[in-house]
Motif scaffolding. Structure first.
Motif, PDB file in Angstrom:
ATOM      1  N   GLY A 202     -13.574   2.864   5.707  1.00 18.17           N
ATOM      2  CA  GLY A 202     -12.505   3.508   6.589  1.00 18.17           C
ATOM      3  C   GLY A 202     -11.519   2.824   6.704  1.00 18.17           C
ATOM      4  O   GLY A 202     -11.341   1.517   7.012  1.00 18.17           O
ATOM      5  N   HIS A 203     -10.096   3.208   6.683  1.00 19.90           N
ATOM      6  CA  HIS A 203      -9.007   2.627   6.855  1.00 19.90           C
ATOM      7  C   HIS A 203      -8.073   3.397   7.938  1.00 19.90           C
ATOM      8  O   HIS A 203      -7.862   4.727   7.697  1.00 19.90           O
ATOM      9  CB  HIS A 203      -8.167   2.393   5.521  1.00 19.90           C
ATOM     10  CG  HIS A 203      -8.804   1.649   4.584  1.00 19.90           C
ATOM     11  ND1 HIS A 203      -9.706   0.421   4.904  1.00 19.90           N
ATOM     12  CD2 HIS A 203      -9.148   1.726   3.131  1.00 19.90           C
ATOM     13  CE1 HIS A 203     -10.191  -0.045   3.814  1.00 19.90           C
ATOM     14  NE2 HIS A 203      -9.646   0.741   2.845  1.00 19.90           N
TER      15      HIS A 203
ATOM     16  N   CYS B 206      -5.640  -2.779  10.394  1.00 19.28           N
ATOM     17  CA  CYS B 206      -6.555  -1.595  10.186  1.00 19.28           C
ATOM     18  C   CYS B 206      -7.890  -2.067  11.205  1.00 19.28           C
ATOM     19  O   CYS B 206      -8.150  -3.256  10.931  1.00 19.28           O
ATOM     20  CB  CYS B 206      -7.398  -1.499   8.592  1.00 19.28           C
ATOM     21  SG  CYS B 206      -8.886  -0.511   8.649  1.00 19.28           S
TER      22      CYS B 206
ATOM     23  N   PHE C 273     -10.616  -0.870  11.934  1.00 17.70           N
ATOM     24  CA  PHE C 273     -11.642  -0.571  11.324  1.00 17.70           C
ATOM     25  C   PHE C 273     -12.820  -1.655  11.479  1.00 17.70           C
ATOM     26  O   PHE C 273     -12.306  -2.902  10.904  1.00 17.70           O
ATOM     27  CB  PHE C 273     -12.047  -0.035   9.793  1.00 17.70           C
ATOM     28  CG  PHE C 273     -13.523   0.512   9.382  1.00 17.70           C
ATOM     29  CD1 PHE C 273     -13.835   1.893   9.605  1.00 17.70           C
ATOM     30  CD2 PHE C 273     -14.337  -0.123   8.738  1.00 17.70           C
ATOM     31  CE1 PHE C 273     -15.056   2.414   9.242  1.00 17.70           C
ATOM     32  CE2 PHE C 273     -15.632   0.202   8.399  1.00 17.70           C
ATOM     33  CZ  PHE C 273     -16.098   1.786   8.629  1.00 17.70           C
TER      34      PHE C 273
ATOM     35  N   HIS D 166     -12.043  -5.418   9.159  1.00 14.76           N
ATOM     36  CA  HIS D 166     -11.029  -5.150   8.300  1.00 14.76           C
ATOM     37  C   HIS D 166      -9.799  -5.843   8.537  1.00 14.76           C
ATOM     38  O   HIS D 166      -8.946  -6.301   7.785  1.00 14.76           O
ATOM     39  CB  HIS D 166     -10.837  -3.798   8.121  1.00 14.76           C
ATOM     40  CG  HIS D 166     -11.864  -3.158   7.249  1.00 14.76           C
ATOM     41  ND1 HIS D 166     -11.426  -1.815   6.668  1.00 14.76           N
ATOM     42  CD2 HIS D 166     -13.046  -3.295   7.153  1.00 14.76           C
ATOM     43  CE1 HIS D 166     -12.687  -1.412   6.161  1.00 14.76           C
ATOM     44  NE2 HIS D 166     -13.721  -2.118   6.216  1.00 14.76           N
TER      45      HIS D 166
ATOM     46  N   MET E  99      -6.871  -6.857   6.154  1.00  6.10           N
ATOM     47  CA  MET E  99      -6.109  -5.581   6.268  1.00  6.10           C
ATOM     48  C   MET E  99      -4.917  -5.780   7.280  1.00  6.10           C
ATOM     49  O   MET E  99      -5.304  -5.413   8.469  1.00  6.10           O
ATOM     50  CB  MET E  99      -6.874  -4.358   6.181  1.00  6.10           C
ATOM     51  CG  MET E  99      -7.608  -3.894   5.007  1.00  6.10           C
ATOM     52  SD  MET E  99      -8.408  -2.206   5.222  1.00  6.10           S
ATOM     53  CE  MET E  99      -6.726  -1.337   4.773  1.00  6.10           C
TER      54      MET E  99
HETATM   55 CO    CO Z   1      -9.806  -0.583   6.712  1.00  6.88          CO
END
Ligand code: CO
Length: 172
Positions: free
Chosen positions: A93-94, A156, A158, A161, A165
């Motif tokens: 998921g992002h 991000c 999640f 991440h 990210m």
């Molecule tokens: Co992500």
């Protein structure tokens, strides 16, 4: 050679003269008709500066395609996050979370991990704007006002991440 140059020059002069004649308006009427249309387009340009569309893509390799986004203070930003991968949001998921200047990212990320029931958006006042969590093939758009001038972190949220990210939103 000298002779050829004279011919070339003569052709050039003829050509330039020909162009000049075509470009010359036939009457003053032509000029006065064109002038208002230039004035009419000016407000449209100013209006466009008030809004900006940003797009950032993410993938199954846990990456954003951009690490830097630029806007101007006061602009209305419409940001679209895309996920070009195939993995489900539960696995890869992002989201895109814009944080206030001075936010301790590791501490924020630790809080986000615990907020699974709220799509990894923890309660608190660190967030300026955020998208929802998306999976492969999905996208989400959000609209918000650009904050004051400065350099803002986006991540991000999640689990696991944020270390990769991440990027900067530069507000000029
Ligand atoms: Co992500």
């Amino acid at each position: 050679m000298k002779h050829l140059s004279i011919i070339t020059l003569s052709i050039s002069i003829l050509f330039l003269t020909g162009c000049k004649n075509e470009a010359t308006p036939k009457s003053n009427e032509t000029i006065s008709n064109e002038t208002p249309s230039i004035e009419q387009t000016t407000p449209k340009v100013e209006e466009n500066l008030k809004e900006i569309n940003l797009e950032i893509s993410s993938n199954d390799q846990m990456q954003y395609d951009k690490t830097e986004l630029k806007v101007k203070t006061g602009q209305k930003i419409t940001l679209t996050l895309k996920h070009t991968g195939k993995m489900k949001k539960e696995v890869m998921g992002h989201n895109w979370v814009l944080l206030k200047i001075g936010t301790d990212i590791p501490i924020f990320a630790a809080k986000a991990v615990k907020a699974k029931d709220n799509e990894y958006i923890p309660s608190g006042d660190e967030i300026i704007a955020h998208t929802k969590i998306i999976g492969g093939g999905e996208s989400d758009s959000i609209t918000f006002d650009a904050p004051e001038k400065g350099i803002y972190d986006f991540i991000c949220s999640f689990p696991g991440h944020y270390a990769i990210m991440k990027g900067k939103l530069i507000v000029e």
